[in-house]
Design a protein around this motif. Structure first.
Motif, short mmCIF file in Angstrom:
data_model
loop_
_atom_site.label_atom_id
_atom_site.label_comp_id
_atom_site.label_asym_id
_atom_site.label_seq_id
_atom_site.Cartn_x
_atom_site.Cartn_y
_atom_site.Cartn_z
N GLN A 53 0.81 -1.22 0.00
CA GLN A 53 0.00 0.00 0.00
C GLN A 53 0.85 1.27 0.00
O GLN A 53 0.33 2.36 -0.23
CB GLN A 53 -0.94 0.01 1.21
N ASP A 54 2.14 1.13 0.26
CA ASP A 54 3.03 2.28 0.25
C ASP A 54 3.76 2.45 -1.08
O ASP A 54 4.60 3.34 -1.21
CB ASP A 54 4.06 2.16 1.38
N VAL A 55 3.45 1.61 -2.05
CA VAL A 55 4.15 1.62 -3.34
C VAL A 55 3.28 2.31 -4.38
O VAL A 55 2.12 1.95 -4.58
CB VAL A 55 4.48 0.19 -3.79
N SER A 56 3.84 3.31 -5.05
CA SER A 56 3.11 3.99 -6.12
C SER A 56 3.29 3.21 -7.40
O SER A 56 4.36 3.20 -8.00
CB SER A 56 3.62 5.42 -6.27
N GLY A 57 2.25 2.53 -7.81
CA GLY A 57 2.31 1.67 -8.98
C GLY A 57 1.49 0.43 -8.71
O GLY A 57 0.87 0.28 -7.65
N VAL A 58 1.47 -0.47 -9.67
CA VAL A 58 0.69 -1.70 -9.53
C VAL A 58 1.65 -2.87 -9.42
O VAL A 58 2.38 -3.19 -10.35
CB VAL A 58 -0.26 -1.91 -10.72
N VAL A 59 1.67 -3.48 -8.26
CA VAL A 59 2.45 -4.69 -8.04
C VAL A 59 1.54 -5.69 -7.32
O VAL A 59 0.93 -5.37 -6.32
CB VAL A 59 3.73 -4.41 -7.23
N GLN A 60 1.41 -6.87 -7.89
CA GLN A 60 0.61 -7.92 -7.28
C GLN A 60 1.53 -9.00 -6.75
O GLN A 60 2.46 -9.44 -7.44
CB GLN A 60 -0.37 -8.52 -8.30
N ALA A 61 1.28 -9.39 -5.51
CA ALA A 61 2.09 -10.41 -4.86
C ALA A 61 1.17 -11.54 -4.40
O ALA A 61 0.13 -11.30 -3.79
CB ALA A 61 2.85 -9.82 -3.68
N LEU A 62 1.57 -12.76 -4.70
CA LEU A 62 0.83 -13.95 -4.29
C LEU A 62 1.75 -14.83 -3.48
O LEU A 62 2.82 -15.25 -3.96
CB LEU A 62 0.33 -14.71 -5.52
N GLY A 63 1.34 -15.12 -2.23
CA GLY A 63 2.13 -15.97 -1.37
C GLY A 63 2.01 -17.44 -1.74
O GLY A 63 1.14 -17.85 -2.52
N ALA A 64 2.89 -18.26 -1.16
CA ALA A 64 2.94 -19.68 -1.49
C ALA A 64 1.61 -20.36 -1.18
O ALA A 64 1.12 -21.18 -1.98
CB ALA A 64 4.07 -20.35 -0.72
N ASP A 65 1.01 -20.05 -0.03
CA ASP A 65 -0.27 -20.67 0.32
C ASP A 65 -1.35 -20.29 -0.68
O ASP A 65 -2.15 -21.13 -1.11
CB ASP A 65 -0.71 -20.22 1.72
N GLN A 66 -1.37 -19.00 -1.02
CA GLN A 66 -2.40 -18.54 -1.94
C GLN A 66 -2.28 -19.22 -3.29
O GLN A 66 -3.28 -19.64 -3.89
CB GLN A 66 -2.30 -17.02 -2.10
N LEU A 67 -1.08 -19.34 -3.78
CA LEU A 67 -0.86 -20.02 -5.07
C LEU A 67 -1.35 -21.46 -5.02
O LEU A 67 -2.02 -21.94 -5.94
CB LEU A 67 0.63 -19.99 -5.42
N ARG A 68 -1.00 -22.14 -3.93
CA ARG A 68 -1.38 -23.54 -3.83
C ARG A 68 -2.89 -23.70 -3.77
O ARG A 68 -3.48 -24.54 -4.44
CB ARG A 68 -0.73 -24.15 -2.59
N GLN A 69 -3.53 -22.88 -2.96
CA GLN A 69 -4.98 -22.99 -2.82
C GLN A 69 -5.72 -22.51 -4.06
O GLN A 69 -6.83 -22.96 -4.33
CB GLN A 69 -5.43 -22.20 -1.58
N PHE A 585 10.19 9.97 -12.76
CA PHE A 585 9.90 11.08 -11.87
C PHE A 585 8.49 10.89 -11.34
O PHE A 585 7.61 10.41 -12.07
CB PHE A 585 9.99 12.43 -12.59
N GLY A 586 8.25 11.27 -10.10
CA GLY A 586 6.91 11.13 -9.58
C GLY A 586 6.70 11.85 -8.26
O GLY A 586 7.65 12.30 -7.61
N LEU A 587 5.44 11.97 -7.89
CA LEU A 587 5.02 12.56 -6.63
C LEU A 587 4.08 11.61 -5.91
O LEU A 587 3.25 10.94 -6.54
CB LEU A 587 4.32 13.90 -6.85
N GLU A 588 4.21 11.55 -4.60
CA GLU A 588 3.28 10.81 -3.76
C GLU A 588 2.77 11.75 -2.68
O GLU A 588 3.55 12.49 -2.05
CB GLU A 588 3.98 9.61 -3.09
N LEU A 597 -2.31 9.47 -2.94
CA LEU A 597 -2.40 9.79 -4.36
C LEU A 597 -0.99 9.80 -4.93
O LEU A 597 -0.03 10.18 -4.25
CB LEU A 597 -3.03 11.17 -4.57
N TYR A 598 -0.86 9.42 -6.19
CA TYR A 598 0.46 9.47 -6.80
C TYR A 598 0.33 9.75 -8.29
O TYR A 598 -0.70 9.48 -8.92
CB TYR A 598 1.25 8.18 -6.55
N ALA A 599 1.40 10.29 -8.85
CA ALA A 599 1.53 10.50 -10.29
C ALA A 599 2.99 10.33 -10.64
O ALA A 599 3.87 10.80 -9.91
CB ALA A 599 1.04 11.90 -10.68
N LYS A 600 3.25 9.67 -11.75
CA LYS A 600 4.65 9.47 -12.13
C LYS A 600 4.77 9.26 -13.63
O LYS A 600 3.82 8.90 -14.33
CB LYS A 600 5.27 8.30 -11.38
N VAL A 601 5.98 9.51 -14.13
CA VAL A 601 6.36 9.27 -15.51
C VAL A 601 7.59 8.39 -15.49
O VAL A 601 8.53 8.64 -14.73
CB VAL A 601 6.67 10.59 -16.25
#
Length: 875
Positions: A53-69, A585-588, A597-601
């Protein structure tokens, strides 16, 4: 005992040992994710551990349990949980596309467009990447260019497989076994051993035997006994070491070994089925393949070592990483006569046809990176780094034709010496302008050089009969045949000009002759100098019905052909050098502690590469790097919902994609003696002739609901359009005109593999039941239609002006929209867990990649429906 048997034995010992150990501690990361109350998802998108939630951008993370299930047992299945992600496997090349951006050119000619990583270290050749998909901590998918911090070929983004690490002071582990439909089964296990207070070791192993659901429908012997493509038996092992002698110093080493074996990666040519039936691919069974000739065979051996030293100096830290990886891949494509279709007479198929393709790839790569970084309590959190990459490759490819009418021709491209080298320097930082306002910026300079040496072109024999009739056929590749490829004794053809030298060179391309091959018998006398016209053989399977061996006469005393014209591949060599700069470059801005809110190039580049060249042809030797400029705005929000933490994130983006590479037909044999000059041959090449724009939006929502329900929704909308690009239409190639094709504009077309809508929704619940806990979940993914090629199923206008629909010509390339459903249910008692799962429960048959060319429409498909049971013991 060979290495493979030794690995299997070690794996079985590991699994049997871990299964027998007492339950002493719950293995972290191996429990029930459906009941996990943690709010944070930790990611490393900015090269430091952060709450997503502190990262400006889209990153999806799936843990080992989640992948298995989720029923995600292998790499390609990730796309059902990550909208905008496409992963296909073409003849061992893992091709990753993110938001319609990627690359299908992962041979020595090019590089991936989405950068794969293992534990944050770049993987240059993603062959066998799925072998690393076990004993995981998590998988991260970074969407959008990551050129500044991740650099090389992170044009579309990154996919980072992060393995489980050793844990100090903890003896723990797990063992699991599973069985599934189609006679599939597998096992996996790990053990974590503390060796004193500052040292720990983790050993993990993996084994799977599975079948992707292809069926051999051939009716003629011996073809009906061939095993279909897609059978796999894979195993792997990993040893991880961690030493932390003080609070400041950490040293880790990870070594891994894996081997893939089986009948090769699935692909099916649907061209003849579409032409013969008039049906679209979704009305055909693409997994019912008419195999003949060669048995598909694949073997891929991989190993690597990664090391990392991390030292904390107080206000800043230092990290030094190094990696060495080896890939040794060999595949004989499962040969086929297309697929079955209504009305086809399978008894009329020529099953004694050994036309086929052979692939060989060897890669040895080294990667080193030195990085200085400010610790997280600094107002300016900076990274300074230097990166070095070196890869030596050796690659071979041979395409054989068999049962030809006459004038034998094959194609070989074998490069024993291919080198790529790259270095980069980068700086990146985030500065707290005020309590709620942050400024981020970064820059990276990259320089690359590449070189290659080898051979490329055609094997050709034109062997004349009585009265100089044309001509006898040649057979190469029958039972038992193996090409020399990288085992050739010579790759220098610059001085081979005589028929004897050419004959010798062609014969040297054969490591083991096939049982019924004729090439050596036909031209062996040319090679050894006993008869310049070879030895004429008149056999029913190489006789076109009207050509006879020349009668013995004073001019033909040794039974040779009336003439023998030979062609061999030409010399391939070249070098290239590129440099480019990536930046961001970007602002958060924090509206509150839970709303940003964030904006970046930002920018990203994909490396340039080579084209196969031919003597005297105007084909450009290299193509240049592609560039992506991205504007992105978004908001990340968490809040209370029914007294529980919920997340809603929204992102909008615009891509300016320039210097884009499209495949184009180009003349390879220009006859300048005619006026005007006439081209007598064409080949597909890569050219920087395109540009595209992409805009879209993504939404990520996570809710914890009453009754221990959980609801996760990820959605992506993409609008892609080619804005520049005119190419020769390979679908309309006219071999009566030397292989020439009409031009077609791609402007207005959508990018391949880019669905407009892609939604993934997961509903889960857990509750106490008896002495344990029961959990279940449903993962539904919907993906709207997409095109599989740059042609977007446009009508074909031939050189003579006639027009034909893509369907009528055999080239439909639109994959209709579809929904896939994965199901899972599990019951946990203390350290024991029983799971049932189903992937692709609706059994959707989906094309994930296509190769389109003259009489060619090869599809690479998803896995058929799979389901099974899994038992897991944690200790």
């Amino acid at each position: 005992m060979n290495r493979g048997k030794l690995m299997r034995a070690a794996l079985l010992v590991l699994l049997s040992t871990t299964a027998a150990l007492p339950a002493q501690a719950q293995e972290a990361g191996a429990g029930d994710s459906a009941s996990d109350d943690r709010d944070e998802i930790i990611v490393t998108a900015n090269r430091r551990a952060e709450n997503s939630q502190d990262v400006s951008g889209v990153v999806q993370a799936l843990g080992a349990d989640q992948l298995r299930q989720d029923g995600i047992a292998e790499l390609r299945q990730l796309q059902v949980a990550v909208p905008g992600l496409s992963i296909a496997n073409q003849e061992g090349n893992v091709e990753i596309f993110i938001r319609g951006v990627g690359s299908a050119n992962n041979t020595e000619l090019g590089d991936p467009g989405a950068a794969p990583h293992l534990n944050g270290t770049y993987i240059p050749r993603p062959r066998g990447l799925g072998l690393m998909f076990y004993d995981l901590d998590r998988v991260e998918v970074n969407k959008g260019p990551q050129g500044t911090l991740y650099g090389r070929n992170a044009l579309a983004g990154t996919l980072n497989i992060i393995t489980a690490k050793p844990r100090l002071g903890e003896f723990s582990g797990y063992a699991q076994a599973e069985i599934a439909n189609r006679s599939s089964y597998g096992a996996e296990g790990a053990i974590n051993i503390p060796l004193g207070e500052t040292f720990a070791l983790r050993a993990a192993g993996y084994y799977v035997n599975r079948d992707y659901g292809f069926k051999n429908v051939s009716t003629g012997a011996p073809a009906n006994e061939l095993k279909p493509a897609g059978l796999e038996e894979n195993y792997a092992g990993r040893l991880s070491l961690l030493w932390e002698p003080s609070d400041r110093l950490s040293i880790s080493i990870v070594g891994d070994y894996g081997k893939e074996t089986g009948t090769g990666y699935p692909g099916a040519n649907i061209f003849s089925a579409v032409v013969g039936s008039g049906l679209r691919p979704d009305k055909l069974n693409l997994k019912h393949v008419v195999y003949r000739g060669l048995q598909g065979d694949m073997e891929n051996e991989l190993w690597g070592v990664q090391g990392k030293i991390n030292y904390d100096f107080g206000s800043f830290g230092a990290e030094l990483t190094g990696s060495y990886r080896s890939v040794d891949f060999y595949q004989v494509n499962a040969s086929s006569d297309g697929i079955d279709y209504p009305g086809r007479d399978l008894s009329a198929v020529q099953y004694d046809n050994y036309s086929g393709n052979f692939w060989q790839t060897k890669s040895k790569s080294q990667i080193y990176e030195a990085r200085l970084f400010a610790n997280d309590d600094q107002r300016l959190r900076w990274n300074l780094g230097a990166f070095y990459f070196n890869e030596d490759q050796a690659v071979g490819y041979l395409a054989l034709a068999d049962r030809g009418y006459c004038c034998y021709s094959a194609t070989e491209f074998t490069m024993p010496d291919v080198n790529g080298e790259s270095y980069a320097f980068y700086a990146d930082g985030t500065y707290d302008v005020a309590d709620r306002l942050r400024f981020l910026a970064g820059i990276r300079y990259t320089e690359e050089k590449k070189s290659r040496y080898g051979i490329g072109g055609n094997w050709a024999l034109t062997l004349g009969g009585e009265n100089f009739d044309c001509c006898f056929a040649t057979r190469v590749g029958t039972e038992g045949f193996r090409p020399a490829l990288l085992d050739r004794p010579n790759f220098d053809v610059s001085n081979i000009t005589t028929p004897q030298g050419m004959a010798q060179f062609l014969i040297e391309g054969i490591k083991t002759p096939g049982l019924r091959d004729t090439l050596i018998d036909q031209i062996g006398a040319i090679a050894n100098g006993t008869n310049p016209n070879g030895t004429c053989i008149d056999r029913p399977d190489i006789d076109n019905g009207f050509v006879n061996c020349p009668a013995l006469n004073p001019s033909n005393t040794n039974g040779g052909f009336s003439y023998a014209n030979l062609t061999i591949p030409g010399q391939q060599s070249g070098s290239s050098k590129f440099n480019f700069i990536d930046w961001r470059f970007g602002l958060e801005y924090d509206l509150s502690d839970n709303n940003m809110l964030y904006a970046k190039v930002s920018t990203g580049h994909k490396s340039g590469g080579f084209n196969d060249s031919f003597n005297g042809s105007p084909i450009p030797e290299t193509f240049s790097p592609e560039k992506l400029l991205v504007y992105e705005v978004g908001t990340r929000n968490s809040f209370d919902f029914f007294g529980r933490r919920a997340v809603v994130n929204l992102t909008g983006f615009y891509y300016d994609y320039s210097n884009q590479v499209f495949q184009d037909l180009t003349c390879i044999n220009l006859d300048s003696t005619q006026t005007p000059p006439v081209c007598n041959g064409y080949s597909l090449v890569n050219r920087n002739i395109g540009a595209s724009r992409i805009f879209g939006a993504e939404a990520e929502m996570r809710f914890k609901l009453p009754g221990n329900f959980g609801l996760d929704i990820n959605a992506a909308y993409l609008d892609t359009k080619v804005t520049r690009g005119t190419v020769a239409d390979a679908r309309a190639q006219d071999f009566g005109a030397g292989g020439n094709s009409p031009l077609i504009s791609l402007v207005g077309n959508r990018l391949p593999l880019a669905s407009k809508m892609n939604i993934s929704a997961r509903l889960s619940q857990w509750f106490d039941a008896g002495p344990g806990r029961l959990d279940w979940q449903v993962l539904l993914n919907y993906r709207s239609s997409y095109f599989l090629s740059q042609f977007n199923e446009d009508d074909i206008v031939f050189l003579d002006g006639t027009r034909q629909s893509a369907l009528a010509a055999g080239f439909p390339d639109r994959q209709k929209g579809y929904a896939t459903l994965n199901l899972g249910i599990g019951y946990t008692i203390d350290n024991f867990r029983l799971e049932a799962w189903a992937s692709n429960f609706l059994n959707e048959e989906v094309s994930q990649k296509a190769l389109v060319g003259s009489s060619l429409n090869i599809r690479f498909l998803n896995d058929a429906r799979s389901y099974g049971l899994r038992v897991r013991v944690n200790f």
